[in-house]
Write a protein that holds these residues in place. Structure first.
Motif, mmCIF file in Angstrom:
data_model
loop_
_atom_site.group_PDB
_atom_site.id
_atom_site.type_symbol
_atom_site.label_atom_id
_atom_site.label_comp_id
_atom_site.label_asym_id
_atom_site.label_seq_id
_atom_site.Cartn_x
_atom_site.Cartn_y
_atom_site.Cartn_z
ATOM 1 N N MET A 150 18.808 -30.651 1.939
ATOM 2 C CA MET A 150 18.059 -31.026 0.746
ATOM 3 C C MET A 150 16.838 -31.836 1.154
ATOM 4 S SD MET A 150 20.044 -29.687 -1.484
ATOM 5 C CE MET A 150 18.943 -30.167 -2.829
ATOM 6 N N CYS A 151 15.768 -31.754 0.344
ATOM 7 C CA CYS A 151 14.579 -32.576 0.568
ATOM 8 C C CYS A 151 13.972 -32.922 -0.783
ATOM 9 C CB CYS A 151 13.570 -31.835 1.446
ATOM 10 S SG CYS A 151 12.142 -32.846 1.941
ATOM 11 N N LEU A 152 13.712 -34.209 -1.001
ATOM 12 C CA LEU A 152 13.162 -34.715 -2.258
ATOM 13 C C LEU A 152 11.874 -35.484 -2.000
ATOM 14 C CD1 LEU A 152 13.680 -35.371 -5.376
ATOM 15 C CD2 LEU A 152 14.698 -37.511 -4.536
ATOM 16 N N SER A 153 10.798 -35.075 -2.664
ATOM 17 C CA SER A 153 9.529 -35.820 -2.625
ATOM 18 C C SER A 153 9.299 -36.439 -3.997
ATOM 19 C CB SER A 153 8.354 -34.895 -2.283
ATOM 20 O OG SER A 153 8.359 -34.537 -0.914
ATOM 21 N N VAL A 154 8.986 -37.737 -4.013
ATOM 22 C CA VAL A 154 8.738 -38.451 -5.262
ATOM 23 C C VAL A 154 7.251 -38.792 -5.350
ATOM 24 C CG1 VAL A 154 9.386 -40.436 -6.696
ATOM 25 C CG2 VAL A 154 11.047 -39.461 -5.067
ATOM 26 N N PHE A 155 6.639 -38.448 -6.482
ATOM 27 C CA PHE A 155 5.203 -38.682 -6.671
ATOM 28 C C PHE A 155 4.978 -39.794 -7.693
ATOM 29 C CE2 PHE A 155 5.693 -34.327 -5.235
ATOM 30 C CZ PHE A 155 4.717 -34.240 -4.253
ATOM 31 N N ASP A 156 3.947 -40.590 -7.455
ATOM 32 C CA ASP A 156 3.610 -41.671 -8.387
ATOM 33 C C ASP A 156 2.845 -41.089 -9.576
ATOM 34 O OD1 ASP A 156 3.373 -44.115 -9.535
ATOM 35 O OD2 ASP A 156 1.914 -44.930 -8.112
ATOM 36 N N ILE A 157 3.529 -40.178 -10.264
ATOM 37 C CA ILE A 157 2.993 -39.489 -11.436
ATOM 38 C C ILE A 157 4.082 -39.530 -12.502
ATOM 39 C CG2 ILE A 157 2.243 -37.248 -12.357
ATOM 40 C CD1 ILE A 157 1.245 -36.527 -9.561
ATOM 41 N N PRO A 158 3.741 -39.874 -13.745
ATOM 42 C CA PRO A 158 4.759 -39.934 -14.796
ATOM 43 C C PRO A 158 5.488 -38.601 -14.958
ATOM 44 C CG PRO A 158 2.718 -40.933 -15.553
ATOM 45 C CD PRO A 158 2.412 -40.271 -14.245
ATOM 46 N N ALA A 159 6.773 -38.676 -15.242
ATOM 47 C CA ALA A 159 7.591 -37.471 -15.382
ATOM 48 C C ALA A 159 7.075 -36.548 -16.480
ATOM 49 C CB ALA A 159 9.035 -37.855 -15.673
ATOM 50 N N GLU A 160 6.352 -37.105 -17.455
ATOM 51 C CA GLU A 160 5.835 -36.297 -18.572
ATOM 52 C C GLU A 160 4.896 -35.192 -18.102
ATOM 53 O OE1 GLU A 160 7.594 -39.861 -20.067
ATOM 54 O OE2 GLU A 160 6.038 -39.586 -18.542
ATOM 55 N N ALA A 161 4.391 -35.302 -16.877
ATOM 56 C CA ALA A 161 3.481 -34.286 -16.341
ATOM 57 C C ALA A 161 4.150 -32.918 -16.272
ATOM 58 C CB ALA A 161 2.988 -34.692 -14.952
ATOM 59 N N ALA A 212 3.249 -31.708 -19.667
ATOM 60 C CA ALA A 212 1.805 -31.681 -19.934
ATOM 61 C C ALA A 212 1.068 -30.691 -19.040
ATOM 62 C CB ALA A 212 1.223 -33.083 -19.757
ATOM 63 N N GLU A 213 1.580 -30.469 -17.816
ATOM 64 C CA GLU A 213 0.885 -29.597 -16.870
ATOM 65 C C GLU A 213 1.809 -28.504 -16.332
ATOM 66 O OE1 GLU A 213 -2.130 -31.421 -14.313
ATOM 67 O OE2 GLU A 213 -1.259 -33.360 -14.862
ATOM 68 N N THR A 214 2.598 -27.945 -17.214
ATOM 69 C CA THR A 214 3.579 -26.929 -16.810
ATOM 70 C C THR A 214 2.938 -25.754 -16.078
ATOM 71 O OG1 THR A 214 5.007 -27.504 -18.670
ATOM 72 C CG2 THR A 214 5.383 -25.365 -17.619
ATOM 73 N N ASP A 215 1.869 -25.215 -16.646
ATOM 74 C CA ASP A 215 1.232 -24.035 -16.041
ATOM 75 C C ASP A 215 0.696 -24.337 -14.648
ATOM 76 O OD1 ASP A 215 1.810 -22.508 -18.243
ATOM 77 O OD2 ASP A 215 -0.158 -22.748 -19.177
ATOM 78 N N TYR A 245 9.723 -40.467 -12.781
ATOM 79 C CA TYR A 245 8.682 -39.936 -11.908
ATOM 80 C C TYR A 245 8.743 -38.406 -11.830
ATOM 81 C CZ TYR A 245 8.316 -44.745 -10.107
ATOM 82 O OH TYR A 245 8.150 -46.106 -9.984
ATOM 83 N N LEU A 246 7.584 -37.796 -11.568
ATOM 84 C CA LEU A 246 7.543 -36.379 -11.212
ATOM 85 C C LEU A 246 8.068 -36.244 -9.782
ATOM 86 C CD1 LEU A 246 6.578 -33.440 -11.892
ATOM 87 C CD2 LEU A 246 4.447 -34.038 -10.708
ATOM 88 N N ALA A 247 8.991 -35.310 -9.560
ATOM 89 C CA ALA A 247 9.573 -35.142 -8.217
ATOM 90 C C ALA A 247 9.729 -33.661 -7.890
ATOM 91 C CB ALA A 247 10.915 -35.850 -8.134
ATOM 92 N N LEU A 248 9.778 -33.376 -6.601
ATOM 93 C CA LEU A 248 9.948 -32.020 -6.083
ATOM 94 C C LEU A 248 11.212 -31.985 -5.245
ATOM 95 C CD1 LEU A 248 8.444 -29.182 -5.736
ATOM 96 C CD2 LEU A 248 7.735 -30.077 -3.507
#
Length: 500
Positions: A180-191, A194-197, A276-279
């Motif tokens: 497993m690998c998780l990257s956490v971005f300093d971007i609100p989870a609402e993105a 808001a930016e699905t596409d 947070y937004l995460a991958l």
């Protein structure tokens, strides 16, 4: 009335024989691995088969007897195997193609106990497999995680500690270093809404799925500068394939997904509580690891003779060449799998235009040299199990529509410092296709606001155990630090056959 001849003609028999073949894998299983002698054995064996001199089973039996004692075959004038026997004798005089030391091992007769987490949710077959594993003569300790289900040899979710100088390829798994690998971005989870596409496009442009898929551009391929790629003949032959597949994912339950990560107060040093937004990604060492597993599993089975029920638990000795070769290859597969995830995450971060504030990762198909609580040095095999030593961070995913968890290990000695690697399958892939309803799956994804690209019914959320039940069964093994809710999920197309 004239009796009809039902036996096939010699011509038909010959045609059938030509379709049959003695494979390199079957010759490998006899201990014939060096390329030159492998070619000679293959030529003789398949020549005899092609010309219908003797059936395949008889050919293989003769080859096995010849390897054991070539002298009678060498002395027989006009014998079909005379030249091979003379080659073997000559090679052994040079110290090559030494006769295999094949051992016959029995399982321990006494019933050995092992701890099980979430027993009420584990199928009988997985329990039986773990019981067989713990009775191996080299077994020291074992444990079964709450997501356990049947696999080859050691069950998925099985943890097995063996004597320090032994390693079991099938207890590591076919997909070596699946992780497993998780990257956490300093971007609100609402993105993610808001930016699905935009986030969908980034996944499409920077992820590749499938059994043989490759890439042509790389973010960082410096791993291939390592001298380890020249350590063994097998590794050298697989280097180009590994390079071509860097930054790709497999089939089955492999995924790359965007989601919402909710971090608790004080859970991660330097990162405030919040959403947070995460991958998150899940995959392993691709064709490289699969080929290594296949090659050394066959060697282990050919050299370590066990009862039928334990056949896939055959081990390699680290004091011998093949054991050392596997150890080198397995660890390289671990480095490669990590680099594979980094390649995916770095490309996506570059496309997003933001670097992650933290990245967390872990293997869950691997073997580690560790010590038990009493100081005993052992080889710990975790096949579908997350390392959970005291303070060790790990990721336990759910399904495509249920949460995964960022956890910190509590170092429980009875579990051999381990936890589950996910929710675990509740049904087989074939059962999922027969029993699940497409409309119900679609409704579930809509309800959970999941955007899905790829996959098929065998990866539906209903094919997995309830992740909340699994987590509840292991509160003594891990502490939950954060919850990951998948939202935009990419997996292999439905037409791709699962590898795992």
């Amino acid at each position: 009335m004239r009796k009809q001849n039902t036996n096939p003609s010699p011509a038909v028999q010959g045609a059938a024989a030509q379709k049959e073949k003695v494979s390199n894998s079957e010759l490998n299983a006899l201990g014939i691995n060096e390329i030159d002698i492998l070619v000679n054995f293959s030529r003789v064996a398949n020549g005899l088969l092609k010309h219908d001199v003797m059936p395949k089973a008889e050919i293989l039996a003769n080859l096995e007897a010849l390897i054991n004692d070539p002298i009678p075959y060498a002395l027989k004038k006009g014998g079909k195997f005379k030249n091979l026997a003379e080659d073997v004798i000559a090679l052994r005089k040079e110290g090559k193609f030494v006769k295999q030391q094949r051992s016959n091992f029995k399982l321990k007769e006494e019933i050995v106990d092992f701890p099980v987490w979430g027993l009420e949710h584990i199928e009988v077959g997985a329990l039986a497999q773990m019981r067989t594993a713990i009775q191996l003569p080299i077994a020291v300790a074992g444990a079964l995680m709450p997501d356990a289900h049947q696999g080859y040899g050691l069950p998925i979710g099985g943890v097995l500690a063996t004597t320090a100088n032994t390693i079991i390829p099938f207890a590591v798994g076919v997909d070596i270093a699946c992780r497993m690998c998780l990257s956490v971005f300093d971007i609100p989870a609402e993105a993610v809404d808001a930016e699905t596409d935009k986030l969908k496009d980034i996944l499409v442009d920077n992820t590749y799925f499938g059994v043989g898929c490759t890439t042509k551009s790389y973010f960082d391929s410096s791993l291939f500068d390592s001298k380890t790629w020249g350590e063994t003949k097998l590794i050298r032959t697989l280097k180009d394939r590994a390079y071509a597949q860097l930054g790709t994912s497999g089939t089955g339950n492999h995924f790359v997904e965007w989601g919402e990560l909710t971090i608790a107060e004080g859970a991660l040093a330097g990162i405030p509580a919040g959403r947070y937004l995460a991958l998150l990604s899940h995959s392993g060492s691709r064709g490289f690891g699969g080929a290594v597993a296949d090659y050394y599993s066959k060697i282990a089975i050919s050299k370590t003779k066990l009862p039928a029920e334990a056949k896939h638990l055959a081990w390699l000795d680290l004091d011998k060449d093949e054991g050392q070769e596997y150890w080198i290859a397995m660890n390289l597969a671990g480095e490669y799998a990590s680099a594979n995830h980094h390649e995916i995450h770095n490309k996506i971060a570059r496309a997003l235009g933001v670097n992650p504030i933290t990245r967390i990762e872990n293997h869950h198909n691997f073997a580690w040299k560790e010590q038990l609580a009493d100081g005993t040095e052992v080889m710990v095999h975790r096949k579908g199990a997350t390392p959970a030593g005291e303070g060790v961070l790990g990721i336990i995913p759910g399904s495509m529509s249920t949460p995964g968890f960022l956890v910190r290990g509590k170092g429980d000695a009875a579990s051999i410092n381990s936890a589950s690697h996910g929710a675990g399958r509740a049904m087989s892939r074939s059962a999922a296709f027969k029993r699940l309803d497409k409309a119900a799956i679609a409704a579930n994804l809509i309800d959970k606001r999941i955007t899905l690209m790829g996959s098929d019914m065998d990866e539906a959320p209903m094919a997995y155990k309830d992740i909340h039940t699994v987590m509840a069964a292991q509160t003594d093994l891990v502490e939950v630090l954060a919850k990951f809710e998948p939202r935009i999920v990419r997996m292999a197309d439905a037409r791709e056959k699962p590898e795992d």
